[in-house]
Scaffold this active site. Sequence first.
Site, PDB file in Angstrom:
ATOM      1  N   TYR A  28      -7.213   4.042   3.087  1.00 28.80           N
ATOM      2  CA  TYR A  28      -5.968   3.346   3.387  1.00 28.80           C
ATOM      3  C   TYR A  28      -6.211   1.993   4.057  1.00 28.80           C
ATOM      4  O   TYR A  28      -5.678   0.957   3.629  1.00 28.80           O
ATOM      5  CB  TYR A  28      -5.116   4.242   4.275  1.00 28.80           C
ATOM      6  CG  TYR A  28      -3.743   3.734   4.615  1.00 28.80           C
ATOM      7  CD1 TYR A  28      -2.696   3.859   3.723  1.00 28.80           C
ATOM      8  CD2 TYR A  28      -3.477   3.159   5.861  1.00 28.80           C
ATOM      9  CE1 TYR A  28      -1.422   3.423   4.043  1.00 28.80           C
ATOM     10  CE2 TYR A  28      -2.216   2.718   6.189  1.00 28.80           C
ATOM     11  CZ  TYR A  28      -1.188   2.855   5.273  1.00 28.80           C
ATOM     12  OH  TYR A  28       0.075   2.417   5.599  1.00 28.80           O
ATOM     13  N   ILE A  55       0.827  -1.197   0.000  1.00 23.76           N
ATOM     14  CA  ILE A  55       0.000   0.000   0.000  1.00 23.76           C
ATOM     15  C   ILE A  55       0.867   1.255   0.000  1.00 23.76           C
ATOM     16  O   ILE A  55       0.550   2.244  -0.655  1.00 23.76           O
ATOM     17  CB  ILE A  55      -0.929   0.025   1.245  1.00 23.76           C
ATOM     18  CG1 ILE A  55      -1.550  -1.358   1.498  1.00 23.76           C
ATOM     19  CG2 ILE A  55      -1.984   1.101   1.123  1.00 23.76           C
ATOM     20  CD1 ILE A  55      -2.335  -1.906   0.339  1.00 23.76           C
ATOM     21  N   GLU A  56       1.961   1.203   0.738  1.00 21.09           N
ATOM     22  CA  GLU A  56       2.794   2.383   0.907  1.00 21.09           C
ATOM     23  C   GLU A  56       3.643   2.699  -0.321  1.00 21.09           C
ATOM     24  O   GLU A  56       3.719   3.839  -0.760  1.00 21.09           O
ATOM     25  CB  GLU A  56       3.718   2.202   2.125  1.00 21.09           C
ATOM     26  CG  GLU A  56       3.010   2.297   3.468  1.00 21.09           C
ATOM     27  CD  GLU A  56       2.588   3.719   3.793  1.00 21.09           C
ATOM     28  OE1 GLU A  56       3.045   4.656   3.111  1.00 21.09           O
ATOM     29  OE2 GLU A  56       1.789   3.898   4.727  1.00 21.09           O
ATOM     30  N   SER A  57       4.320   1.681  -0.852  1.00 17.44           N
ATOM     31  CA  SER A  57       5.349   1.949  -1.863  1.00 17.44           C
ATOM     32  C   SER A  57       5.335   0.986  -3.029  1.00 17.44           C
ATOM     33  O   SER A  57       6.184   1.106  -3.919  1.00 17.44           O
ATOM     34  CB  SER A  57       6.728   1.872  -1.202  1.00 17.44           C
ATOM     35  OG  SER A  57       6.965   0.551  -0.721  1.00 17.44           O
TER      36      SER A  57
END
Length: 482
Positions: free
Chosen positions: A244, A138-140
Amino acid sequence: MVHPAGPRRLCVALAVLCLTACATTPEDEPWQRSGTPVTSTAPASPATPAPVVVDPVPEVTPPPPAAPVYTDLFERIRAGFSLADPDRTAIDTQLAWYARNPEYLERTFSRAELYMHHIVSEVERRGMPLELALLPVIESAFEPYAYSSARASGLWQFIPGTGTRFGMPQNWWYDGRRDVLESTRAALDYLQFLHDEFDGDWLLAIAGYNCGEGCVARAVRDNLAVGRPTDFWSLRLPPETRAYVPKLLAMKRLVQTPDTYGIAFSAIPNEPYFVRVDLDSQIDLKLAAELAGLRPEELFELNPAFHRWATPPQGPFHLLLPLDAADPFRQNLAQLTPDERLRVVHHVVQRGETLATIARRYDSQPLTIRMLNDLGNGPLVAGTDLRVPSGSTVLPDKVLRAAERFDGGARRQTRRPTLHVVRRGESIWTIARRNNMDPKTLMRMNNMRPGDKLPAGKRLVVSQKAAPKSGAAPAAGKAAGA
């Protein structure tokens, strides 16, 4: 005439005889009635067997069940899922986006193969839900050089302030936010802190990881003030944060049963990909790649925190290397002196020389020489012995971009970039050399490709003083319109 007491004595005698007979009945021996060894104390006689001691039968404890053995890391991850899977439209929306983009997932988990085993092992060691091992998706998208408009960097996307808060140095040589080991440690430290801060609610902890604990705490207080529930789904949070948590739960659902959504993940071996190799001094990273039998790009993918041509002079003194490359690297490294490890030459400063003239002589850059020798901002002193890189310091594009983004923690610059007006007969090479730049860097700064024409009068950016641009690395966090 028989005395009245006679029959009673006879009965007693008979009773004693009966009891004596009973006491010698084998099946009623006391050691047969209990597990405690008993030694007979009856008088020995030729007809009486020797005392017998019987050891108790030991209790047999069944062995613990064998830990499951997984060959595919995805199987191990599924076994550690523990977060609830609520029926929410927001999760379905994110799941639909992932299911429509299988090639994106394949690229993401292809990169994850380098780092996932370490992350899963650390999450397990701390007893945390294994859904957290999917947060870098999800982040990167598991791109260690990912960089956001908020200046967040690395697999776990730490902004500079939070990186410092959780013990990750950021300097000219090294950015701990991109260090695979350190950023994973810091991310799990932060998530555990948030979990404890929000009374064991993992969804609030994950939300806090995205927008900060203060943002979530304010939303909780607002709901408490009006008597509303304080679970994640009931809070008023920023749109990005509201998407998120569903993204992570959607990814969990997809990994749990990929067949349901027409997705097939390539197996990731359930074994370490890299090993940490300790060093005792600086090393030229291109040389390190040669010693390990790797391409420089492969070395930097495992060691993305280093954004210069060498490891930092003050450490950290270690590299991550693929398992099969570690022993050859150690053997080759042991044969080199410290100066050979850095590929440096020694230059004694002559009267009138400057860093710029020395850098041009050795095809280096003034700042590189300054940082390598820990020089201040004053002029050079004649007779000073300088260490100057003797090999090429040209780095892969990802590493160069990471180095350009570093601003030393200072405020963003607002001055305009320095321009160069092309004169007749000039080339990218001559302009780059005049400005102590690498030609590839100059072309990238001006959106040029090899072979592009360079007409006289064209304006080229030769010194980018403006605020660093944010990276364009894709992130799963942008899915489904979030």
